[in-house]
Scaffold this motif. Sequence first.
Motif, PDB file in Angstrom:
ATOM      1  N   ALA A  95      12.518  15.819  24.499  1.00  0.00           N
ATOM      2  CA  ALA A  95      13.459  15.754  23.381  1.00  0.00           C
ATOM      3  C   ALA A  95      14.776  16.345  23.863  1.00  0.00           C
ATOM      4  CB  ALA A  95      12.937  16.534  22.178  1.00  0.00           C
ATOM      5  N   ILE A  96      15.825  15.574  23.734  1.00  0.00           N
ATOM      6  CA  ILE A  96      17.168  16.034  24.076  1.00  0.00           C
ATOM      7  C   ILE A  96      17.862  16.396  22.774  1.00  0.00           C
ATOM      8  CG2 ILE A  96      19.397  15.425  25.097  1.00  0.00           C
ATOM      9  CD1 ILE A  96      17.218  15.387  27.180  1.00  0.00           C
ATOM     10  N   LEU A  97      18.202  17.666  22.618  1.00  0.00           N
ATOM     11  CA  LEU A  97      18.908  18.122  21.425  1.00  0.00           C
ATOM     12  C   LEU A  97      20.363  18.328  21.780  1.00  0.00           C
ATOM     13  CD1 LEU A  97      15.895  18.696  20.857  1.00  0.00           C
ATOM     14  CD2 LEU A  97      16.630  20.681  19.557  1.00  0.00           C
ATOM     15  N   ASP A  98      21.244  17.816  20.938  1.00  0.00           N
ATOM     16  CA  ASP A  98      22.671  17.924  21.211  1.00  0.00           C
ATOM     17  C   ASP A  98      23.411  17.919  19.887  1.00  0.00           C
ATOM     18  OD1 ASP A  98      25.459  17.255  22.002  1.00  0.00           O
ATOM     19  OD2 ASP A  98      24.583  16.795  23.947  1.00  0.00           O
ATOM     20  N   LEU A  99      24.517  18.620  19.849  1.00  0.00           N
ATOM     21  CA  LEU A  99      25.385  18.609  18.675  1.00  0.00           C
ATOM     22  C   LEU A  99      25.887  17.194  18.400  1.00  0.00           C
ATOM     23  CD1 LEU A  99      26.733  20.454  16.569  1.00  0.00           C
ATOM     24  CD2 LEU A  99      28.585  20.812  18.178  1.00  0.00           C
ATOM     25  N   ASN A 100      26.055  16.437  19.478  1.00  0.00           N
ATOM     26  CA  ASN A 100      26.524  15.057  19.394  1.00  0.00           C
ATOM     27  C   ASN A 100      25.313  14.125  19.464  1.00  0.00           C
ATOM     28  OD1 ASN A 100      27.463  12.469  19.952  1.00  0.00           O
ATOM     29  ND2 ASN A 100      29.072  13.171  21.335  1.00  0.00           N
ATOM     30  N   PRO A 101      24.940  13.487  18.342  1.00  0.00           N
ATOM     31  CA  PRO A 101      23.742  12.638  18.356  1.00  0.00           C
ATOM     32  C   PRO A 101      23.861  11.431  19.290  1.00  0.00           C
ATOM     33  CG  PRO A 101      24.902  12.450  16.253  1.00  0.00           C
ATOM     34  CD  PRO A 101      25.574  13.542  17.026  1.00  0.00           C
TER      35      PRO A 101
END
Length: 192
Positions: free
Chosen positions: A9-15
């Motif tokens: 899972a890649i979590l980022d402020l920018n979807p």
Amino acid sequence: MAKNGAKIAILDLNPVAAEAAAQQIRDLGATAIGVACNVLQRESLEAAAAQVLAELGPCDLLLNGAGGNHPKGTTGQEFLDVDRLDDPELTSFFDLDPAGVEFVFNLNFLGTLLPTQVFARQMLGRSGCSIVNVSSMSAFCPLTKIPAYSAAKAAVSNFTQWLAVHFSKAGIRVNALAPGFFLTQQNHKIID
């Protein structure tokens, strides 16, 4: 990790950025999802953790990689020049904006603490779980001009040591990486 069968899972402020990174992993034939998340907001982290749990299962490895610097937490010179203290073109140590320093500290330190609080709950009672925090060599040998970043990464390193002891009897291994100095788009003005 993807080549070895990990679901990621890649979590980022920018979807959009999260999904683009996840797509690169899926292109390798692995399982990956992109998840919008703000590491400074517990509600956002809890929603992300619930999505990861539902789509991929519980978290086995948390890599805390959020971080960065801010111009308002940066001095304009490597050394204090007493003769130029009143120069409006330069930011001296005495001019550092507390809000800029707070932003840098929060992003680096709280951006490690809060995800750990949320995702480590999924690790409890399971063996083989790990947390890896991203510190910096600047935590140990501070670069000039970036006191907020260096102090925040030192806090990450110290927190990692504390957390390793704290979670030791819960079976969660905690370590940190301290990358050296390399030129990126984000830091080229500081390093150059």
